[in-house]
Design an enzyme around this catalytic site. Structure first.
Site, mmCIF file in Angstrom:
data_model
loop_
_atom_site.group_PDB
_atom_site.id
_atom_site.type_symbol
_atom_site.label_atom_id
_atom_site.label_comp_id
_atom_site.label_asym_id
_atom_site.label_seq_id
_atom_site.Cartn_x
_atom_site.Cartn_y
_atom_site.Cartn_z
ATOM 1 N N GLN A 135 30.775 47.206 34.320
ATOM 2 C CA GLN A 135 31.698 46.103 34.554
ATOM 3 C C GLN A 135 31.138 44.851 33.886
ATOM 4 O O GLN A 135 30.110 44.327 34.308
ATOM 5 C CB GLN A 135 31.800 45.938 36.069
ATOM 6 C CG GLN A 135 32.671 44.845 36.563
ATOM 7 C CD GLN A 135 32.415 44.628 38.042
ATOM 8 O OE1 GLN A 135 32.249 45.579 38.803
ATOM 9 N NE2 GLN A 135 32.357 43.391 38.449
ATOM 10 N N SER A 138 30.133 39.068 34.819
ATOM 11 C CA SER A 138 29.292 37.869 34.962
ATOM 12 C C SER A 138 28.732 37.408 33.619
ATOM 13 O O SER A 138 28.473 38.211 32.728
ATOM 14 C CB SER A 138 28.124 38.159 35.893
ATOM 15 O OG SER A 138 28.580 38.359 37.193
ATOM 16 N N SER A 173 25.130 46.082 35.589
ATOM 17 C CA SER A 173 24.391 47.250 36.089
ATOM 18 C C SER A 173 24.762 48.461 35.252
ATOM 19 O O SER A 173 25.929 48.697 34.983
ATOM 20 C CB SER A 173 24.765 47.578 37.533
ATOM 21 O OG SER A 173 24.790 46.429 38.294
ATOM 22 N N GLU A 256 35.340 46.207 44.619
ATOM 23 C CA GLU A 256 33.891 46.067 44.596
ATOM 24 C C GLU A 256 33.368 45.810 46.003
ATOM 25 O O GLU A 256 32.436 46.444 46.469
ATOM 26 C CB GLU A 256 33.501 44.916 43.673
ATOM 27 C CG GLU A 256 32.009 44.601 43.688
ATOM 28 C CD GLU A 256 31.600 43.631 42.590
ATOM 29 O OE1 GLU A 256 32.335 42.668 42.340
ATOM 30 O OE2 GLU A 256 30.546 43.869 41.980
ATOM 31 N N SER A 381 28.039 36.432 46.075
ATOM 32 C CA SER A 381 26.884 35.931 46.822
ATOM 33 C C SER A 381 27.264 35.704 48.283
ATOM 34 O O SER A 381 28.444 35.632 48.635
ATOM 35 C CB SER A 381 26.397 34.618 46.208
ATOM 36 O OG SER A 381 27.394 33.624 46.403
ATOM 37 N N GLU A 383 27.289 33.114 49.863
ATOM 38 C CA GLU A 383 28.094 31.891 49.993
ATOM 39 C C GLU A 383 29.551 32.152 49.602
ATOM 40 O O GLU A 383 30.478 31.646 50.245
ATOM 41 C CB GLU A 383 27.499 30.785 49.122
ATOM 42 C CG GLU A 383 26.148 30.270 49.624
ATOM 43 C CD GLU A 383 25.012 31.290 49.514
ATOM 44 O OE1 GLU A 383 25.033 32.120 48.573
ATOM 45 O OE2 GLU A 383 24.125 31.278 50.384
#
Lengths: 419, 378
Positions: A135, A138, A173, A256, A381, A383
């Site tokens: 994927q 990011s 990954s 995900e 994350s 947050e």
């Protein structure tokens, strides 16, 4: 309320158990029991080869991607049957590691957005593990603020309709052994950031794609940087409309969180075993009241996660869609794993600093300690997950976004401040 | 596998919720906290009339004869409404003791009255400070008479009948303890109201001086029976705690949406959003643990002792967490008598102690997991 199998479920369980007993790679069982973070524990042979062999065997017999339609390589089974399969597969489930992202995120996105022809070409080898997916989301400038990504896709000037990709992805990954990637790009910097994105898929062998492993803080290299230099992709490999990439990515991200969050291990059973086996002042650690108190706090989080998962499965089996409340899975598991690892080292006293084969459970807790910071960041994350719970479950206002309605090219970034 | 309540059970829950929304208002809770009455008798009678007090009591003893799953959902609603009624003492404890260990005559004598709300029961267990252990029980039973003093019995002053743990043998072991059924109107019983952190409920010290008592269950079996009933009550009380936690979270959420500061609703600040998200996480984990325990309770599963301790520890943690942060989200307003935040904070802390404190239940949980592991290994 009922934890017993229905007659149909019991029949399925018996069938799965018998097939696994007859076909599982039993010679790997002992190694798989040592599976830990970022490793399936296999040292006696190539771990990726072992994973692919088991996946292919399952696919050939109809046990791969149980919940997918048969024409796409799946087993057309129910959500409950998939859970029963997981229970029966047991330690051999650790062999699914290399396929988690493909099966859990890329596959559902392809299934929702690709043409029928592409689905029939791409999904069966993804299900069988013959082709691995990654994927490509990011970026150095777009992590939690994913829509801030800067990898550009520009129409080729030769009139072919192809797209030319330039830019960089990070934290990918499994990119080093992937055959395909799901790639989100910026196609229009002149509109607000969420509106100028477009999704593609591409072969990782396309010229101009370069994968560089990242040496992580824990010394391992599960994640990669992926560079794109004038990479050419045909327009037929676009998923969704031009400018619809954000919407497409949400399919991936929700899947995900579901696949990362469900059944995540916190390390509690291993900690419990440590406390039973380790001695403090000639007594088992678990005989210490302070230790028991701490263990109990971890135990209720572990079981709370387990039964929250079962409630989600119950909803699925009733035809309801599990919602954003599943964000709690990774949020709880990540933080618990880190605190638990610190507690396990504390129990080991000054020797807790040692991370070698003399460490309890072969250094499992030291490995957890060093891997857990990533768990609290990857796939949303802590947050971001708290924001999701606050906004989508509790209905609180969205963050004030100073970049809203601003053309992407005018948004200040770390390397480009507003003048 | 199905880890959810049925539609019929949810319909009953909804009915109880609507009843409590109308009858157990903030004003009604405050009337008990601030006034002379010890509990809301009209509300209690209303609950009895709906049949919910006897929802899990067999029809032969005047109940509805449904299951403990329904009672769990009733408990959740009582917790949400922080109902000022003695349901926990009378139903989760006294009625369960009678069902588990009572003779036919004892069940006939008391269960119909408990189900109808015409009598209230209580459990007199703890003495002095600290964890209740067999060694700490000094109240003595001899020749059908009880002598001793029990500390802060929940609903001790409103109860008509109490189940009392007393010493019938020597030594510090559990076999020294037996249970007794005591008519609290009898001679030799004196009760004294106690001021507590939760004035929406009543507590009393009870002194027995040669008070007449009849055995409940076999001699020396008291500790064992009490442990079993406390587990069952812990699951029901955990549902109250989850109900309370959810309500405290809702109050905080609503206030965060409403209250403006710095030109924005405070609920748009991440400091507040993340606090609320964490409250949601603990309430959700507790709810899931409670559902599992509800199943164990209704199925009489072997997992009940572990499930009960898990639900109890998790729900105690969640209600304490949500109640204290509800005040924090409200800021100074949350620390006024006029806002309801403190009522939830009080109840959360009182419930956290009512069946034994958090550290005691943490200990139970791990001890039981060890025992389970040992059994599995054998």
């Amino acid at each position: 309320m009922d934890f017993n199998d229905t007659p149909q479920e019991a029949a399925f369980r018996a069938e799965a158990r018998a097939w696994i007993a007859a076909n599982a790679p039993k010679h790997l069982e002992a190694e798989l029991k040592r599976a830990s973070f970022g490793s399936n524990g296999i040292a006696s042979e190539d771990p990726l080869k072992a994973a692919k062999a088991w996946q292919k065997k399952k696919a050939d017999a109809g046990w791969a991607c149980l919940h997918w339609p048969k024409e796409y390589g799946g087993g057309a089974r129910s959500a409950i049957e998939r859970v029963i399969w997981g229970q029966e597969e047991g330690v051999y489930g650790a062999l699914s590691g290399p396929f988690v992202i493909g099966h859990g995120m890329c596959g559902p996105t392809v299934m929702s957005w690709a043409s029928e022809e592409h689905k029939r070409r791409l999904l069966p080898p993804l299900a069988s593990g013959e082709e691995i997916w990654c994927q490509l989301f990011s970026e150095p400038a777009g992590g939690s603020d994913l829509a801030g990504l800067r990898t550009r896709a520009v129409k080729a000037e030769d009139g072919s309709g192809d797209w030319i990709i330039n830019g960089q992805k990070i934290w990918t990954s499994g990119a080093q052994h992937s055959d395909w990637g799901l790639l989100i790009t910026r196609t229009d910097p002149n509109v607000p950031k969420h509106k100028g994105l477009t999704m593609f898929f591409l072969s990782m062998k396309t010229p101009g794609v370069e994968v560089r492993p990242i040496k992580q803080a824990n010394g391992k290299s599960e994640f990669n940087e992926v560079y794109f230099t004038d990479v050419r992709i045909p327009d037929s490999q676009r998923l969704g409309a031009v400018g619809q990439g954000w919407e497409v990515s949400l399919t991936t991200l929700m899947n995900e969180r579901l696949s990362i969050g469900s059944g995540m291990s916190t390390g509690f059973p291993e900690l419990f075993r440590l406390c039973m086996e380790m001695e403090i002042d000639g007594r088992a650690a678990v005989d210490d009241r302070a230790v028991r108190s701490k263990l109990a706090q971890f135990a209720v989080r572990q079981s709370g996660l387990k039964y929250t998962g079962m409630r989600a499965i119950t909803a699925l089996s009733k035809g309801e869609t599990p919602g954003p409340e599943n964000s709690i899975g990774k949020l709880v598991a990540g933080a618990t794993m880190q605190e638990l690892a610190m507690f396990a080292l504390d129990l080991q006293g000054q020797s807790g600093v040692v991370w070698d084969e003399t460490s309890p459970q072969n250094g499992r807790f030291q490995a957890m300690l060093m891997r857990s910071p990533a768990t609290r960041i990857e796939g949303g994350s802590d947050e971001i997950l708290r924001n999701i719970i606050a906004e989508r479950v509790l209905g609180l206002p969205a963050d004030v976004r100073v970049d809203k309605n601003v053309p992407f090219k005018d948004i200040p970034t770390s390397g480009r401040t507003k003048s | 596998m199905n880890l959810d309540f049925s539609d019929d059970q949810k319909a009953l829950q909804d009915q109880v919720r609507r009843f409590l929304a109308a009858r157990c208002t903030s004003a009604a809770v405050r009337a008990v906290a601030e006034g002379p009455q010890l509990f809301d008798r009209a509300l209690y009678a209303g609950l009895a009339e709906m049949g919910v007090l006897g929802v899990a009591i067999p029809e032969a003893y005047g109940g509805l004869g449904l299951t403990h799953l329904e009672l769990c959902l009733v408990a959740e609603e009582l917790g949400r409404a922080i109902a000022p009624t003695p349901v926990a003492s009378s139903i989760y404890l006294a009625a369960e003791f009678l069902l588990q260990a009572g003779t036919e005559a004892q069940k006939q004598a008391w269960l119909p009255k408990l189900a109808a709300g015409t009598a209230v029961g209580a459990f007199a267990f703890a003495e002095g400070q600290g964890e209740t252990t067999p060694a700490r029980i000094k109240t003595v039973a001899r020749g059908g008479k009880l002598t001793g003093e029990k500390a802060a019995v929940l609903d001790g002053d409103v109860a008509d009948v109490a189940i009392v743990a007393a010493r019938t043998g020597e030594g510090d072991g559990p076999e020294a303890i037996s249970l007794f059924l005591v008519d609290l109107a009898a001679e030799g019983v004196t009760r004294e109201a106690v001021t507590t952190i939760d004035p929406t409920r009543s507590y009393a010290r009870i002194a027995f001086k040669n008070a007449p008592a009849e055995p409940l269950g076999g001699a020396g079996e008291g500790w064992h029976i009490a442990s079993q009933v406390l587990d069952r009550a812990a699951i029901l009380m955990a549902f109250e705690q989850v109900g309370g936690a959810d309500r405290a979270l809702e109050m905080a959420r609503d206030y965060a949406l409403d209250r403006m500061a710095f030109g924005r609703p405070i609920g748009s600040f991440q400091a507040i959003k993340h606090m609320l998200a964490d409250m949601y996480v603990s309430a959700t984990l507790a709810r899931s643990n409670c559902y599992y325990a509800a199943w164990a309770l209704s199925a009489g599963a072997a997992e009940l002792p572990v499930a009960a301790a898990t639900a109890r520890v998790s729900a105690t943690q969640a209600f304490l967490h949500c109640a204290k942060n509800n005040i924090q989200v409200h800021g100074g307003m949350g620390f006024t008598w006029a806002f309801d935040c403190h009522l939830f904070y009080r109840r959360a802390n009182a419930l956290a102690l009512a069946l034994g404190s958090q550290s005691v239940w943490e200990d139970h949980l791990i001890a039981r997991m060890r025992a389970g592991n040992a059994a599995e290994a054998a």
